[in-house]
Design a protein around this motif. Structure first.
Motif, PDB file in Angstrom:
ATOM      1  N   ILE A  22       0.840  -1.208   0.000  1.00 49.64           N
ATOM      2  CA  ILE A  22       0.000   0.000   0.000  1.00 49.64           C
ATOM      3  C   ILE A  22       0.868   1.247   0.000  1.00 49.64           C
ATOM      4  CG2 ILE A  22      -1.667   1.332   1.339  1.00 49.64           C
ATOM      5  CD1 ILE A  22      -2.800  -1.358   2.323  1.00 49.64           C
ATOM      6  N   GLN A  23       1.954   1.218   0.779  1.00 52.05           N
ATOM      7  CA  GLN A  23       2.850   2.374   0.823  1.00 52.05           C
ATOM      8  C   GLN A  23       3.473   2.630  -0.539  1.00 52.05           C
ATOM      9  OE1 GLN A  23       3.991   4.607   3.874  1.00 52.05           O
ATOM     10  NE2 GLN A  23       3.669   5.441   1.844  1.00 52.05           N
ATOM     11  N   MET A  24       3.826   1.556  -1.252  1.00 55.28           N
ATOM     12  CA  MET A  24       4.361   1.719  -2.600  1.00 55.28           C
ATOM     13  C   MET A  24       3.320   2.299  -3.543  1.00 55.28           C
ATOM     14  SD  MET A  24       6.429  -1.884  -2.780  1.00 55.28           S
ATOM     15  CE  MET A  24       6.294  -1.928  -4.554  1.00 55.28           C
ATOM     16  N   ARG A  25       2.081   1.885  -3.347  1.00 52.58           N
ATOM     17  CA  ARG A  25       0.996   2.372  -4.224  1.00 52.58           C
ATOM     18  C   ARG A  25       0.690   3.838  -3.966  1.00 52.58           C
ATOM     19  NH1 ARG A  25      -2.107   4.377  -6.944  1.00 52.58           N
ATOM     20  NH2 ARG A  25      -4.000   3.589  -7.953  1.00 52.58           N
ATOM     21  N   TYR A  26       0.761   4.239  -2.705  1.00 52.06           N
ATOM     22  CA  TYR A  26       0.476   5.625  -2.334  1.00 52.06           C
ATOM     23  C   TYR A  26       1.746   6.261  -1.765  1.00 52.06           C
ATOM     24  CZ  TYR A  26      -4.314   4.005  -2.848  1.00 52.06           C
ATOM     25  OH  TYR A  26      -5.475   3.476  -3.335  1.00 52.06           O
ATOM     26  N   ALA A  27       2.688   6.505  -2.646  1.00 49.86           N
ATOM     27  CA  ALA A  27       4.003   6.997  -2.229  1.00 49.86           C
ATOM     28  C   ALA A  27       3.929   8.369  -1.576  1.00 49.86           C
ATOM     29  CB  ALA A  27       4.938   7.042  -3.434  1.00 49.86           C
ATOM     30  N   GLN A  28       2.947   9.166  -1.948  1.00 48.33           N
ATOM     31  CA  GLN A  28       2.851  10.515  -1.401  1.00 48.33           C
ATOM     32  C   GLN A  28       2.538  10.526   0.101  1.00 48.33           C
ATOM     33  OE1 GLN A  28       3.639  13.271  -3.076  1.00 48.33           O
ATOM     34  NE2 GLN A  28       4.119  11.977  -4.836  1.00 48.33           N
ATOM     35  N   SER A  29       2.017   9.403   0.604  1.00 54.16           N
ATOM     36  CA  SER A  29       1.663   9.328   2.022  1.00 54.16           C
ATOM     37  C   SER A  29       2.809   8.809   2.890  1.00 54.16           C
ATOM     38  CB  SER A  29       0.443   8.426   2.219  1.00 54.16           C
ATOM     39  OG  SER A  29       0.745   7.093   1.818  1.00 54.16           O
ATOM     40  N   VAL A  33       1.827   5.036   6.168  1.00 52.79           N
ATOM     41  CA  VAL A  33       1.230   3.707   5.987  1.00 52.79           C
ATOM     42  C   VAL A  33       2.154   2.619   6.526  1.00 52.79           C
ATOM     43  CG1 VAL A  33       0.348   2.037   4.325  1.00 52.79           C
ATOM     44  CG2 VAL A  33      -0.079   4.479   3.981  1.00 52.79           C
ATOM     45  N   VAL A  34       3.414   2.676   6.126  1.00 54.51           N
ATOM     46  CA  VAL A  34       4.347   1.623   6.502  1.00 54.51           C
ATOM     47  C   VAL A  34       4.669   1.648   7.998  1.00 54.51           C
ATOM     48  CG1 VAL A  34       6.515   2.863   6.103  1.00 54.51           C
ATOM     49  CG2 VAL A  34       6.382   0.417   5.609  1.00 54.51           C
ATOM     50  N   VAL A  35       4.493   2.807   8.626  1.00 55.76           N
ATOM     51  CA  VAL A  35       4.728   2.895  10.072  1.00 55.76           C
ATOM     52  C   VAL A  35       3.767   1.979  10.835  1.00 55.76           C
ATOM     53  CG1 VAL A  35       4.387   4.455  12.043  1.00 55.76           C
ATOM     54  CG2 VAL A  35       5.833   5.143  10.143  1.00 55.76           C
ATOM     55  N   TRP A  36       2.563   1.801  10.298  1.00 54.95           N
ATOM     56  CA  TRP A  36       1.597   0.929  10.968  1.00 54.95           C
ATOM     57  C   TRP A  36       2.102  -0.507  11.073  1.00 54.95           C
ATOM     58  CZ3 TRP A  36      -2.241   2.096  13.990  1.00 54.95           C
ATOM     59  CH2 TRP A  36      -2.834   3.353  13.902  1.00 54.95           C
ATOM     60  N   LEU A  77      11.989   4.235   0.779  1.00 53.80           N
ATOM     61  CA  LEU A  77      11.968   5.608   0.281  1.00 53.80           C
ATOM     62  C   LEU A  77      12.707   5.739  -1.045  1.00 53.80           C
ATOM     63  CD1 LEU A  77      11.231   8.594   0.873  1.00 53.80           C
ATOM     64  CD2 LEU A  77      13.410   8.781   2.095  1.00 53.80           C
ATOM     65  N   LEU A  78      13.832   5.010  -1.192  1.00 54.49           N
ATOM     66  CA  LEU A  78      14.656   5.142  -2.390  1.00 54.49           C
ATOM     67  C   LEU A  78      14.686   3.887  -3.250  1.00 54.49           C
ATOM     68  CD1 LEU A  78      17.761   7.109  -1.008  1.00 54.49           C
ATOM     69  CD2 LEU A  78      15.734   8.002  -2.161  1.00 54.49           C
ATOM     70  N   ALA A  79      13.908   2.870  -2.884  1.00 54.87           N
ATOM     71  CA  ALA A  79      13.882   1.632  -3.676  1.00 54.87           C
ATOM     72  C   ALA A  79      13.072   1.877  -4.954  1.00 54.87           C
ATOM     73  CB  ALA A  79      13.274   0.502  -2.860  1.00 54.87           C
ATOM     74  N   GLU A  80      13.717   1.742  -6.096  1.00 56.65           N
ATOM     75  CA  GLU A  80      13.059   2.056  -7.359  1.00 56.65           C
ATOM     76  C   GLU A  80      12.720   0.823  -8.178  1.00 56.65           C
ATOM     77  OE1 GLU A  80      15.617   4.764  -9.364  1.00 56.65           O
ATOM     78  OE2 GLU A  80      15.105   6.467  -8.076  1.00 56.65           O
TER      79      GLU A  80
END
Length: 253
Positions: A22-29, A33-36, A77-80
């Motif tokens: 989900i964090q990858m899908r909504y990168a702007q957030s 998300v991933v903190v949860w 954050l930087l994984a592309e």
């Protein structure tokens, strides 16, 4: 209740995959998300150990996996590439499952708990956490020009936390505190090299992982039963050769 606790390792591992995706899908957030996923892992560990073993014991046993999860969330954050993202998600799920599963056995079924299993898992988390955090810091330094002081401070904190929570079970408190300071010093060296060495992100991560792992291994020679002097020399020579090969074959920027 025990059935729910028994399912927690699988559930938390599945949630890690979901949150990271989900964090990858909504990168702007990022990073909310991933903190949860990190928080749920911590709560699951507390739930398994609650009222059965001391919470300080849970903290010591589960902090290294928690730090690794934080480093994976940071690395996202930087994984592309898809490969890098897949490795991060897989590691998040694996470390969550293994650590909570071992904690459950330690608490509810000690007969099935492998001797020192969590301690060994914690040691395995050290180079992985160091690699991801150091390489991501290097990327932020290159792309965003973050303050160099933050990088050094972050690596100092990483070294201190990992060395404090991976101390020998039979060691005295003073001994562990001394090695916590040694870990902070090793982290400082890794952070300074991250600023000065003109090498790529993966190499910076590898150097940091090497430094913390080598110093952590040296701590093993400070308590009984101590490995032989021959083994110490052998490991030291191999470590020197590996570090020389790493820096000698790396592409300097």
């Amino acid at each position: 209740m025990i059935i729910l606790l028994r399912l927690l390792p699988v559930l938390v591992a599945a949630l890690q995959v979901a949150f990271f995706l989900i964090q990858m899908r909504y990168a702007q957030s990022y990073p909310w998300v991933v903190v949860w996923g990190v928080l749920i892992f911590r709560l699951a560990a507390l739930a398994i150990g609650r009222g059965r073993i001391r919470q300080t014991h849970v903290f010591e046993k589960m902090t290294a996996p928690l730090v690794l999860l934080v480093s994976l969330a940071f690395a996202l954050l930087l994984a592309e590439t898809l490969a890098a993202q897949a490795v991060i998600i897989s590691l998040a799920a694996i470390v969550s499952f293994l650590s909570l599963e071992l904690l459950f056995f330690l608490v509810f079924n000690p007969a099935r708990y492998p001797v020192n299993a969590l301690s060994r898992l914690n040691l395995a988390c050290v180079p992985l956490a160091a690699w991801y955090i150091a390489s991501t810091f290097n990327g932020l330094l290159s792309f965003l020009q973050v303050e160099k002081l933050y990088i050094v401070a972050g690596m100092i904190a990483l070294g201190a936390i990992l060395f404090f929570t991976t101390g020998h079970a039979g060691a005295e408190r003073k001994h562990n505190l001394v090695w916590t300071m040694v870990g902070a010093l090793a982290g400082a060296h890794a952070g300074l090299l991250g600023i000065w060495l003109p090498v790529s992100m993966p190499v910076q991560g590898a150097v940091a992982a090497f430094i913390l792992s080598a110093v952590l291994r040296a701590r093993r020679f400070s308590h009984d039963p101590k490995p032989s002097r021959r083994q110490a020399w052998t490991e030291g020579i191999i470590a020197a050769v590996l570090l020389t090969a790493l820096l000698g074959t790396a592409k300097w920027l």
